[in-house]
Design a protein around this motif. Sequence first.
Motif, PDB file in Angstrom:
ATOM      1  N   ALA A   1      64.944  -0.153  33.683  1.00  0.00           N
ATOM      2  CA  ALA A   1      64.990   0.667  34.904  1.00  0.00           C
ATOM      3  C   ALA A   1      66.358   1.323  35.059  1.00  0.00           C
ATOM      4  O   ALA A   1      67.351   0.838  34.497  1.00  0.00           O
ATOM      5  CB  ALA A   1      64.670  -0.196  36.125  1.00  0.00           C
ATOM      6  N   ILE A   2      66.365   2.416  35.787  1.00  0.00           N
ATOM      7  CA  ILE A   2      67.610   3.104  36.153  1.00  0.00           C
ATOM      8  C   ILE A   2      67.614   3.218  37.678  1.00  0.00           C
ATOM      9  O   ILE A   2      66.630   3.677  38.264  1.00  0.00           O
ATOM     10  CB  ILE A   2      67.681   4.520  35.554  1.00  0.00           C
ATOM     11  N   VAL A   3      68.716   2.783  38.296  1.00  0.00           N
ATOM     12  CA  VAL A   3      68.849   2.981  39.742  1.00  0.00           C
ATOM     13  C   VAL A   3      69.915   4.041  39.972  1.00  0.00           C
ATOM     14  O   VAL A   3      71.038   3.913  39.478  1.00  0.00           O
ATOM     15  CB  VAL A   3      69.267   1.687  40.467  1.00  0.00           C
ATOM     16  N   VAL A   4      69.558   5.082  40.689  1.00  0.00           N
ATOM     17  CA  VAL A   4      70.544   6.108  41.059  1.00  0.00           C
ATOM     18  C   VAL A   4      70.841   5.993  42.548  1.00  0.00           C
ATOM     19  O   VAL A   4      69.969   5.611  43.334  1.00  0.00           O
ATOM     20  CB  VAL A   4      70.048   7.543  40.744  1.00  0.00           C
ATOM     21  N   ILE A   5      72.076   6.280  42.909  1.00  0.00           N
ATOM     22  CA  ILE A   5      72.456   6.359  44.329  1.00  0.00           C
ATOM     23  C   ILE A   5      72.882   7.791  44.589  1.00  0.00           C
ATOM     24  O   ILE A   5      73.771   8.299  43.906  1.00  0.00           O
ATOM     25  CB  ILE A   5      73.630   5.418  44.632  1.00  0.00           C
ATOM     26  N   HIS A   6      72.252   8.427  45.535  1.00  0.00           N
ATOM     27  CA  HIS A   6      72.657   9.783  45.907  1.00  0.00           C
ATOM     28  C   HIS A   6      73.797   9.625  46.911  1.00  0.00           C
ATOM     29  O   HIS A   6      73.579   9.631  48.126  1.00  0.00           O
ATOM     30  CB  HIS A   6      71.482  10.547  46.508  1.00  0.00           C
ATOM     31  N   TYR A   7      75.004   9.475  46.381  1.00  0.00           N
ATOM     32  CA  TYR A   7      76.141   9.113  47.233  1.00  0.00           C
ATOM     33  C   TYR A   7      76.444  10.231  48.223  1.00  0.00           C
ATOM     34  O   TYR A   7      76.501  11.407  47.858  1.00  0.00           O
ATOM     35  CB  TYR A   7      77.382   8.827  46.370  1.00  0.00           C
ATOM     36  N   ALA A   8      76.673   9.841  49.476  1.00  0.00           N
ATOM     37  CA  ALA A   8      76.971  10.782  50.558  1.00  0.00           C
ATOM     38  C   ALA A   8      75.847  11.806  50.739  1.00  0.00           C
ATOM     39  O   ALA A   8      76.052  12.877  51.307  1.00  0.00           O
ATOM     40  CB  ALA A   8      78.313  11.490  50.324  1.00  0.00           C
ATOM     41  N   GLY A   9      74.652  11.466  50.249  1.00  0.00           N
ATOM     42  CA  GLY A   9      73.513  12.370  50.393  1.00  0.00           C
ATOM     43  C   GLY A   9      73.506  13.495  49.375  1.00  0.00           C
ATOM     44  O   GLY A   9      72.646  14.386  49.438  1.00  0.00           O
ATOM     45  N   VAL A  10      74.451  13.467  48.429  1.00  0.00           N
ATOM     46  CA  VAL A  10      74.519  14.504  47.388  1.00  0.00           C
ATOM     47  C   VAL A  10      73.689  14.032  46.190  1.00  0.00           C
ATOM     48  O   VAL A  10      73.933  12.950  45.649  1.00  0.00           O
ATOM     49  CB  VAL A  10      75.985  14.765  46.968  1.00  0.00           C
ATOM     50  N   ALA A  11      72.730  14.850  45.790  1.00  0.00           N
ATOM     51  CA  ALA A  11      71.777  14.434  44.752  1.00  0.00           C
ATOM     52  C   ALA A  11      72.448  14.170  43.415  1.00  0.00           C
ATOM     53  O   ALA A  11      73.358  14.893  43.007  1.00  0.00           O
ATOM     54  CB  ALA A  11      70.716  15.521  44.571  1.00  0.00           C
ATOM     55  N   CYS A  12      71.964  13.147  42.713  1.00  0.00           N
ATOM     56  CA  CYS A  12      72.267  12.976  41.291  1.00  0.00           C
ATOM     57  C   CYS A  12      71.461  14.032  40.525  1.00  0.00           C
ATOM     58  O   CYS A  12      70.482  14.575  41.039  1.00  0.00           O
ATOM     59  CB  CYS A  12      71.828  11.590  40.823  1.00  0.00           C
ATOM     60  N   ASP A  13      71.853  14.276  39.294  1.00  0.00           N
ATOM     61  CA  ASP A  13      71.153  15.277  38.479  1.00  0.00           C
ATOM     62  C   ASP A  13      69.857  14.660  37.935  1.00  0.00           C
ATOM     63  O   ASP A  13      69.833  14.047  36.871  1.00  0.00           O
ATOM     64  CB  ASP A  13      72.072  15.752  37.342  1.00  0.00           C
TER      65      ASP A  13
ATOM     66  N   ILE B   1      67.725  12.736  34.063  1.00  0.00           N
ATOM     67  CA  ILE B   1      67.478  11.294  34.235  1.00  0.00           C
ATOM     68  C   ILE B   1      65.979  11.002  34.094  1.00  0.00           C
ATOM     69  O   ILE B   1      65.562  10.087  33.381  1.00  0.00           O
ATOM     70  CB  ILE B   1      68.012  10.806  35.601  1.00  0.00           C
ATOM     71  N   MET B   2      65.161  11.814  34.760  1.00  0.00           N
ATOM     72  CA  MET B   2      63.711  11.601  34.709  1.00  0.00           C
ATOM     73  C   MET B   2      63.178  11.845  33.295  1.00  0.00           C
ATOM     74  O   MET B   2      62.248  11.150  32.848  1.00  0.00           O
ATOM     75  CB  MET B   2      62.981  12.499  35.723  1.00  0.00           C
ATOM     76  N   GLU B   3      63.770  12.816  32.591  1.00  0.00           N
ATOM     77  CA  GLU B   3      63.312  13.117  31.240  1.00  0.00           C
ATOM     78  C   GLU B   3      63.640  11.950  30.294  1.00  0.00           C
ATOM     79  O   GLU B   3      62.785  11.517  29.514  1.00  0.00           O
ATOM     80  CB  GLU B   3      63.951  14.433  30.759  1.00  0.00           C
ATOM     81  N   LEU B   4      64.857  11.439  30.415  1.00  0.00           N
ATOM     82  CA  LEU B   4      65.267  10.280  29.612  1.00  0.00           C
ATOM     83  C   LEU B   4      64.346   9.085  29.911  1.00  0.00           C
ATOM     84  O   LEU B   4      63.883   8.384  29.001  1.00  0.00           O
ATOM     85  CB  LEU B   4      66.715   9.930  29.973  1.00  0.00           C
ATOM     86  N   ALA B   5      64.082   8.873  31.185  1.00  0.00           N
ATOM     87  CA  ALA B   5      63.240   7.742  31.597  1.00  0.00           C
ATOM     88  C   ALA B   5      61.813   7.917  31.059  1.00  0.00           C
ATOM     89  O   ALA B   5      61.186   6.942  30.616  1.00  0.00           O
ATOM     90  CB  ALA B   5      63.228   7.634  33.117  1.00  0.00           C
ATOM     91  N   ARG B   6      61.328   9.146  31.076  1.00  0.00           N
ATOM     92  CA  ARG B   6      59.973   9.404  30.582  1.00  0.00           C
ATOM     93  C   ARG B   6      59.877   9.092  29.081  1.00  0.00           C
ATOM     94  O   ARG B   6      58.975   8.391  28.630  1.00  0.00           O
ATOM     95  CB  ARG B   6      59.605  10.874  30.836  1.00  0.00           C
ATOM     96  N   GLN B   7      60.888   9.575  28.331  1.00  0.00           N
ATOM     97  CA  GLN B   7      60.893   9.330  26.873  1.00  0.00           C
ATOM     98  C   GLN B   7      60.917   7.845  26.546  1.00  0.00           C
ATOM     99  O   GLN B   7      60.311   7.415  25.576  1.00  0.00           O
ATOM    100  CB  GLN B   7      62.123   9.983  26.244  1.00  0.00           C
ATOM    101  N   ARG B   8      61.657   7.074  27.361  1.00  0.00           N
ATOM    102  CA  ARG B   8      61.835   5.657  27.032  1.00  0.00           C
ATOM    103  C   ARG B   8      60.936   4.728  27.838  1.00  0.00           C
ATOM    104  O   ARG B   8      61.068   3.509  27.751  1.00  0.00           O
ATOM    105  CB  ARG B   8      63.291   5.239  27.330  1.00  0.00           C
ATOM    106  N   GLY B   9      60.096   5.287  28.697  1.00  0.00           N
ATOM    107  CA  GLY B   9      59.205   4.444  29.503  1.00  0.00           C
ATOM    108  C   GLY B   9      59.936   3.607  30.539  1.00  0.00           C
ATOM    109  O   GLY B   9      59.571   2.459  30.804  1.00  0.00           O
ATOM    110  N   LEU B  10      60.993   4.156  31.139  1.00  0.00           N
ATOM    111  CA  LEU B  10      61.765   3.419  32.143  1.00  0.00           C
ATOM    112  C   LEU B  10      61.322   3.806  33.549  1.00  0.00           C
ATOM    113  O   LEU B  10      60.864   4.928  33.788  1.00  0.00           O
ATOM    114  CB  LEU B  10      63.262   3.738  32.010  1.00  0.00           C
ATOM    115  N   ILE B  11      61.503   2.889  34.475  1.00  0.00           N
ATOM    116  CA  ILE B  11      61.206   3.174  35.873  1.00  0.00           C
ATOM    117  C   ILE B  11      62.508   3.652  36.536  1.00  0.00           C
ATOM    118  O   ILE B  11      63.574   3.119  36.255  1.00  0.00           O
ATOM    119  CB  ILE B  11      60.584   1.935  36.546  1.00  0.00           C
TER     120      ILE B  11
END
Length: 386
Positions: A134-146, A150-160
């Motif tokens: 799994a990958i946990v992202v924090i959108h710090y100060a409400g500013v989005a992570c890219d 991230i979603m593409e990497l997770a899709r390729q590797r089957g990560l949540i």
Amino acid sequence: MNTRPIKAESKHEIAFNHPTIVGKEMEYIRQAFAKGKISGNGEFTWRCQVFFERMLGCKRALLTNSCTDALEMAALLANLQQGDEVIMPSYAFPSIPNAFILRGAVPVFVDSEARNPNLDVARLERHLTPRTKAIVVIHYAGVACDMDPIMELARQRGLIVIEDCAHAIDSFYKGRPLGSIGQLSAFSFHETKNIISGEGGMLAVNDPSLVERAEIMWEKGTNRVAFSRGAVSKYNWVDIGASYLASEITAAFLLAQLEEMDSIQSRRKAACSRYAEGLSHERAEGKFDYLSMPGYATYNGNMFALLCRSRAERDGLISHLCERSINATFHYLPLHESPYFASKYSGPVLPNCVRHAECLVRLPLYFSLTEEAIDRVIAEVRKFFP
Ligand SMILES: *Cc1c(COP(=O)(O)O)cnc(C)c1O
């Protein structure tokens, strides 16, 4: 972590945070009592959840007692095995690694971006191993992570992918609401966040295959949610879970806040703009920086932070403000250097994380903060940087 919260003691003192009643909070709590239902999963809970399901377009929103609860539910739903690895930034709150350690998983700490505490996507791939789950992202100060890479990497590797949206209500990535992108996301309504209910949180389930299990785990591992919908004739113990659901008192308070979200958000954003304009001269001279704001992100008035040039300057600024009864605070301490984890950590140095821990300062920001108070803070920050 945060400095100890300091109570406003005189009317000249400017608190760092101050919870404010903005609308029908007390009336809705009275209504919950009048209906004779103050435990969880009642009408106010349902109305809040519908609000979020519309706002995010998620398959299911479940109110919890905290973002910590929602993260623990996410860790349960991720179905982790002993020794599985979960990627997360080190510049973060302990609730995030705790949720996964409680399931026997191992946190893998990644560095932040240079000018923003968000997890640095360029460094992500080198931390992936066959045990990464799994990958946990924090959108710090409400500013989005890219999120796209991230979603593409997770899709390729089957990560949540789990989004920590504790700061990120009403903020967007390329037009999509934060909290609607990963399979699961966790929100907080703690009194220091934009929308509050004292303690409170929410799990948003975007992956339809996780909805049924999330409802069961939310209600102590029973199928009581299905029972209350009339889908089964009696409820029973069907899986593992805990008591994650929030009471109707919390939900009643929260609903009133949600109804006033536009005015809360516009006030918070106006306060941030006033700070940004008032300090733009010093920033242009390089005395400090603001958090970077990528083109794919939006700002939601969650926080107004400065990145100072050094720890000494940052600490000096906090002291200068504190001596003038203005409560500004630093934020997270690196989790990989914490008393609990330092001896377990064998990864690389995380220089951006350490720099944010040493150089970041947050200025007072809350709904009822007046323009006069903001101007006093601006004047004192400017005096510190002559
Ligand atoms: C506040 C916060 C949490 C914890 O929220 P609670 O509702 O207090 O459990 C988790 N993650 C982040 C990024 C936070 O800011």
